[in-house]
Design an enzyme around this catalytic site. Structure first.
Site, PDB file in Angstrom:
ATOM      1  N   HIS A   1      10.730  13.548 133.049  1.00 39.80           N
ATOM      2  CA  HIS A   1       9.874  14.027 134.466  1.00 39.80           C
ATOM      3  C   HIS A   1       8.331  13.558 134.447  1.00 39.80           C
ATOM      4  CE1 HIS A   1      12.494  17.450 135.660  1.00 39.80           C
ATOM      5  NE2 HIS A   1      13.282  16.881 134.570  1.00 39.80           N
ATOM      6  N   ASP A   2       8.160  13.437 135.564  1.00 37.83           N
ATOM      7  CA  ASP A   2       6.885  13.097 135.941  1.00 37.83           C
ATOM      8  C   ASP A   2       6.303  11.846 135.349  1.00 37.83           C
ATOM      9  OD1 ASP A   2       4.461  13.681 137.378  1.00 37.83           O
ATOM     10  OD2 ASP A   2       3.909  15.219 135.939  1.00 37.83           O
TER      11      ASP A   2
END
Length: 345
Positions: free
Chosen positions: A33-34
């Protein structure tokens, strides 16, 4: 701040991240994520590594995203969820950062590429460091990653295959490419027998010394148990410790690990010596990471215990972290010297 990251190092960052993501993919951890440039850290050798794997909330649900919305994958804006292809989009934003040396929103970067102004995207400080064909290929890879529709983006294998040929100095260490100063190793002037054994990675000698040292650094631990030795739980602790120590003495390290692990779960007050002896047992069983963990636990129990520092040095050496190992060796030697001086006074 004073010296821009050279082109060859930027290519290495792109390749190493792709390698890390490919590893995650093979381990069935398809969503990181991210991913962004701020998540990339450099180790003591200057090699780039993605970080923060365990710090993203709800990572298994595909719901969390914390960067500026201008940099998030389009599907996240539409549905509030990320998918494996979202990772490729985020990788594209990192490529844009590497090419430009700036944090440029993906939509703006795509406009520049589509307008045939790709060279305007390039960091001016890189002029003369790269072949125009290599820069064009890197821009094309970024463009493919930033496609609006997830199905139009390439997979991680494509990224590895595309970026690998752009590396021209694979044999040159990262610390040299980035002109990082090498820390000079300061060897302690004098080491105790245990310190010397750890410095030489002589596990047999370390075992002999720990056997002779025993539990003498943990004053009061045995006395406290003797007052309650007739309670069933304390009797179980005493028996488990006895069997663990016998296995450790007889070099049956697998059994020692089992008994000491049971003992740790039974004891309300942890024992530094138990952690130290289990740490060495792990080392002799080829489990260096667990050995490092236990030697750190031993330090938590007795913060200024040289044995804990020496065992950490040994585990770090086994893990190939020589600079950190040397620091621990120095710290252990300094603590021993301080302890000896206090006895003299």
């Amino acid at each position: 701040e004073k010296q821009p990251l050279p082109w060859e190092m930027r290519v290495r960052v792109a390749y190493y991240i792709a390698q890390a993501l490919d590893h995650c993919n093979t381990e069935n951890r398809k969503i990181y994520h991210d991913l962004n440039a701020y998540r990339v850290l450099f180790d003591e050798d200057g090699d780039p590594c993605p970080s923060s794997f365990g710090l993203i909330k709800n990572s298994r649900d595909g719901k969390s995203y914390s960067t500026n919305l201008a940099y998030t994958p389009p599907e996240f804006l539409r549905t509030g969820r990320v998918i494996p292809e979202s990772l490729i989009y985020s990788y594209g934003t990192v490529l844009v950062d590497l090419l430009s040396g700036k944090h440029i929103p993906p939509s703006h970067a795509l406009d520049m590429i589509r307008g045939k102004n790709a060279l305007l995207l390039m960091d001016s400080s890189l002029e003369g460091q790269y072949a125009s064909d290599d820069a064009t290929k890197m821009v094309e890879i970024a463009s493919k990653c930033l496609q609006y529709e997830a199905r139009d983006r390439p997979d991680i294998i494509f990224l590895l295959t595309a970026v690998a040929p752009l590396q021209k100095q694979k044999e040159v260490a990262s610390c040299i490419l980035m002109a990082l100063p090498k820390n000079s190793v300061v060897v302690p002037r004098s080491l105790s027998p245990l310190g010397k054994a750890c410095a030489q990675m002589d596990l047999t000698s370390v075992h002999d010394i720990l056997l002779k040292t025993g539990y003498k650094d943990e004053e009061g631990a045995e006395i406290e148990l003797s007052f309650q030795e007739w309670t069933p739980q304390v009797q179980q602790i005493i028996n488990t410790k006895k069997f663990g120590d016998l296995a450790f003495r007889d070099k049956n390290f697998k059994s020692a690990i089992e008994y000491y692990s049971k003992l740790v779960s039974l004891m309300s007050v942890p024992s530094a010596t138990i952690f130290a002896q289990r740490s060495l047992s792990y080392l002799l069983n080829g489990q260096s990471e667990l050995a490092l963990r236990d030697s750190m636990q031993a330090q938590v129990c007795i913060p200024k215990w040289p044995i804990a520092f020496y065992l950490q040095a040994l585990a770090l050496s086994k893990l190939g972290m020589e600079s950190d190992a040397q620091d621990m060796l120095n710290d252990g030697a300094a603590l021993e010297t301080k302890k000896q001086n206090s006895w003299r006074t």
